[in-house]
Scaffold this motif. Structure first.
Motif, mmCIF file in Angstrom:
data_model
loop_
_atom_site.group_PDB
_atom_site.id
_atom_site.type_symbol
_atom_site.label_atom_id
_atom_site.label_comp_id
_atom_site.label_asym_id
_atom_site.label_seq_id
_atom_site.Cartn_x
_atom_site.Cartn_y
_atom_site.Cartn_z
ATOM 1 N N ALA A 236 0.841 -1.397 0.155
ATOM 2 C CA ALA A 236 -0.131 0.210 -0.037
ATOM 3 C C ALA A 236 0.883 1.169 0.022
ATOM 4 C CB ALA A 236 -1.037 0.118 1.137
ATOM 5 N N GLN A 237 1.829 1.294 0.813
ATOM 6 C CA GLN A 237 2.834 2.384 0.854
ATOM 7 C C GLN A 237 3.616 2.531 -0.541
ATOM 8 O OE1 GLN A 237 5.454 2.283 4.481
ATOM 9 N NE2 GLN A 237 3.779 0.663 5.291
ATOM 10 N N ALA A 238 3.892 1.555 -1.238
ATOM 11 C CA ALA A 238 4.426 1.450 -2.609
ATOM 12 C C ALA A 238 3.422 1.969 -3.696
ATOM 13 C CB ALA A 238 4.882 -0.067 -3.032
ATOM 14 N N TYR A 239 2.161 1.881 -3.368
ATOM 15 C CA TYR A 239 1.267 2.401 -4.244
ATOM 16 C C TYR A 239 1.360 3.817 -3.988
ATOM 17 C CZ TYR A 239 -0.531 -2.373 -5.797
ATOM 18 O OH TYR A 239 -0.554 -3.459 -6.359
ATOM 19 N N ALA A 240 1.192 4.156 -2.907
ATOM 20 C CA ALA A 240 1.184 5.657 -2.421
ATOM 21 C C ALA A 240 2.428 6.491 -3.084
ATOM 22 C CB ALA A 240 1.065 5.766 -0.943
ATOM 23 N N GLU A 264 -6.394 -13.313 -2.769
ATOM 24 C CA GLU A 264 -5.081 -12.373 -2.858
ATOM 25 C C GLU A 264 -5.101 -11.436 -3.967
ATOM 26 O OE1 GLU A 264 -1.708 -13.888 -0.350
ATOM 27 O OE2 GLU A 264 -2.061 -15.566 -2.039
ATOM 28 N N LEU A 265 -5.322 -11.763 -5.146
ATOM 29 C CA LEU A 265 -5.457 -11.024 -6.352
ATOM 30 C C LEU A 265 -6.675 -9.891 -5.846
ATOM 31 C CD1 LEU A 265 -5.466 -13.671 -9.057
ATOM 32 C CD2 LEU A 265 -3.609 -11.879 -8.473
ATOM 33 N N GLN A 266 -7.672 -10.268 -5.318
ATOM 34 C CA GLN A 266 -8.623 -9.211 -5.124
ATOM 35 C C GLN A 266 -8.063 -8.138 -3.919
ATOM 36 O OE1 GLN A 266 -11.735 -11.682 -3.724
ATOM 37 N NE2 GLN A 266 -12.619 -11.905 -5.830
ATOM 38 N N THR A 267 -7.301 -8.692 -3.016
ATOM 39 C CA THR A 267 -6.708 -7.986 -2.238
ATOM 40 C C THR A 267 -5.810 -6.642 -2.702
ATOM 41 O OG1 THR A 267 -6.747 -9.360 -0.371
ATOM 42 C CG2 THR A 267 -5.154 -7.485 -0.017
ATOM 43 N N ILE A 268 -5.004 -7.113 -3.813
ATOM 44 C CA ILE A 268 -4.352 -6.512 -4.594
ATOM 45 C C ILE A 268 -5.172 -5.440 -5.264
ATOM 46 C CG2 ILE A 268 -2.760 -6.175 -6.674
ATOM 47 C CD1 ILE A 268 -1.718 -8.915 -6.079
ATOM 48 N N ARG A 269 -6.188 -5.775 -5.653
ATOM 49 C CA ARG A 269 -7.098 -4.690 -6.329
ATOM 50 C C ARG A 269 -7.746 -3.783 -5.401
ATOM 51 N NH1 ARG A 269 -7.978 -5.895 -11.555
ATOM 52 N NH2 ARG A 269 -8.495 -8.435 -12.300
ATOM 53 N N ARG A 270 -7.863 -4.115 -4.245
ATOM 54 C CA ARG A 270 -8.409 -3.152 -3.213
ATOM 55 C C ARG A 270 -7.291 -2.029 -2.873
ATOM 56 N NH1 ARG A 270 -10.808 -7.845 -1.030
ATOM 57 N NH2 ARG A 270 -9.282 -8.102 0.569
ATOM 58 N N LEU A 271 -6.161 -2.639 -2.837
ATOM 59 C CA LEU A 271 -4.910 -1.530 -2.417
ATOM 60 C C LEU A 271 -4.658 -0.808 -3.576
ATOM 61 C CD1 LEU A 271 -2.610 -4.078 -0.620
ATOM 62 C CD2 LEU A 271 -4.165 -2.444 0.560
ATOM 63 N N GLN A 272 -4.801 -1.173 -4.833
ATOM 64 C CA GLN A 272 -4.747 -0.341 -5.779
ATOM 65 C C GLN A 272 -5.656 0.613 -6.015
ATOM 66 O OE1 GLN A 272 -4.662 -3.285 -9.112
ATOM 67 N NE2 GLN A 272 -2.396 -3.272 -9.062
ATOM 68 N N ALA A 273 -7.023 0.117 -5.689
ATOM 69 C CA ALA A 273 -8.111 1.300 -5.938
ATOM 70 C C ALA A 273 -7.745 2.229 -4.702
ATOM 71 C CB ALA A 273 -9.450 0.631 -5.694
ATOM 72 N N ALA A 274 -7.440 1.790 -3.533
ATOM 73 C CA ALA A 274 -7.331 2.674 -2.512
ATOM 74 C C ALA A 274 -6.198 3.940 -2.788
ATOM 75 C CB ALA A 274 -7.116 2.046 -1.060
ATOM 76 N N GLY A 275 -5.205 3.315 -3.595
ATOM 77 C CA GLY A 275 -3.956 4.364 -3.787
ATOM 78 C C GLY A 275 -4.367 4.920 -4.733
ATOM 79 N N VAL A 276 -5.409 4.715 -5.727
ATOM 80 C CA VAL A 276 -5.634 5.665 -6.659
ATOM 81 C C VAL A 276 -6.681 6.742 -6.180
ATOM 82 C CG1 VAL A 276 -7.396 5.936 -8.686
ATOM 83 C CG2 VAL A 276 -5.652 4.012 -8.784
ATOM 84 N N ASN A 277 -7.700 6.373 -5.271
ATOM 85 C CA ASN A 277 -8.550 7.157 -4.918
ATOM 86 C C ASN A 277 -7.822 8.265 -3.930
ATOM 87 O OD1 ASN A 277 -10.679 5.710 -5.896
ATOM 88 N ND2 ASN A 277 -11.046 4.402 -4.372
ATOM 89 N N ARG A 278 -6.544 7.518 -3.141
ATOM 90 C CA ARG A 278 -5.857 8.471 -2.344
ATOM 91 C C ARG A 278 -5.199 9.827 -3.071
ATOM 92 N NH1 ARG A 278 -4.006 4.949 0.832
ATOM 93 N NH2 ARG A 278 -2.108 4.276 -0.671
ATOM 94 N N GLY A 279 -4.703 9.013 -4.365
ATOM 95 C CA GLY A 279 -3.916 10.033 -5.197
ATOM 96 C C GLY A 279 -4.838 11.192 -5.814
#
Length: 279
Positions: A236-240, A264-279
């Motif tokens: 998650a920090q890497a996506y940020a 686990e792939l769905q967890t990656i998707r959730r973290l990616q979406a959170a990173g996009v929304n945070r950005g």
């Protein structure tokens, strides 16, 4: 052959392993977006396995992650092999080819990814070989930060060495987040500081995987277990830091039921979406 779309940001992938072939063939759209394979394991493969690869390439983008280029090795680069890889990449319209920032041969394959010394001499040596490979391939190469357990010599820290290679070779980075975490525990550095130290414009993809907890101070990069909570947090920090780059879930043995990999792939998707929304 149908030209698959290249992996783009906010996508997830899974390693193309023969033991998973039936599950990959039956997987519905949305479980994953791309498949990663080692080209040396598939070059020249025909018959049923070759047909299966071609069928999957019609449905999913392919990414290639090599195992035997030996970018840091002492013997000359295997030019004939690199040319074979180029043909394979062009045949399947593969947008990303990555290799390890390590070496694995010395007048013969050593069947392990061995660490490079973090020295100026090593920077110049490996950067020259990366440039040579890129010239033959006719494309940019991404190198992956590797896990290591013994340091042959360290005149600089890992992040300084990595950045120096990326700049001198003018290549990209495949950021393995699990390797950052494992190395941070084994060698006593701050993984967040490592992420902050990497040139952000060089990161074109990420890997995430499980590891084995030998002890509180020794972690073994196995790719044979589920991703640990601390590694999810670091991803998650890497996506940020780098954006929601295409991310591969690595699993090489001790496979669970396919549904667990999909989770686990769905967890990656959730973290990616959170990173996009945070950005």
């Amino acid at each position: 052959m149908h030209s698959p779309k290249p992996p783009v940001k906010n996508r997830v992938g899974l390693g193309l392993r023969r033991v998973l072939m039936k599950d990959l063939q039956a997987a519905p759209a949305g479980d994953f977006d791309f498949l990663e394979l080692a080209p040396e394991n598939w070059i020249g493969v025909g018959g049923a396995q070759g047909a299966a690869l071609r069928a999957l390439a019609e449905k999913f983008a392919l990414s290639c992650h090599g195992l035997s280029l030996s970018l840091g090795g002492p013997t000359p680069l295997d030019v004939a092999f690199v040319r074979e890889v180029r043909v394979f990449l062009e045949l399947y319209n593969v947008p990303l080819y990555s290799e390890h920032l390590s070496y694995c041969s010395d007048d013969g394959h050593l069947y392990d990814l061995l660490p490079l010394p973090f020295t100026e001499e090593a920077v110049h040596h490996v950067a020259a070989r990366i440039r040579q490979a890129q010239d033959i391939l006719g494309r940019r190469l991404a190198v992956e930060n590797v896990s290591y357990y013994a340091a042959p010599r360290q005149d600089m820290d890992e992040v300084t060495f990595t950045n120096a290679v990326l700049r001198e070779a003018d290549c990209d980075l495949l950021l393995d987040v699990n390797n950052v975490y494992v190395n941070s525990i084994n060698h006593g550095f701050d993984p967040q500081a490592f992420l902050l130290g990497i040139d952000p414009g060089r990161v074109v993809g990420m890997h995430v995987a499980g590891h084995f907890d030998e002890s509180d101070t020794l972690k073994i990069d196995t790719h044979g277990a589920s991703v640990k909570p601390a590694v999810w947090s670091l991803l998650a920090q890497a996506y940020a830091r780098f954006g929601a780059q295409p991310t591969l879930l690595e699993r090489d043995f001790n496979f669970p039921v396919f549904a667990e990999l999909v989770a686990e792939l769905q967890t990656i998707r959730r973290l990616q979406a959170a990173g996009v929304n945070r950005g």
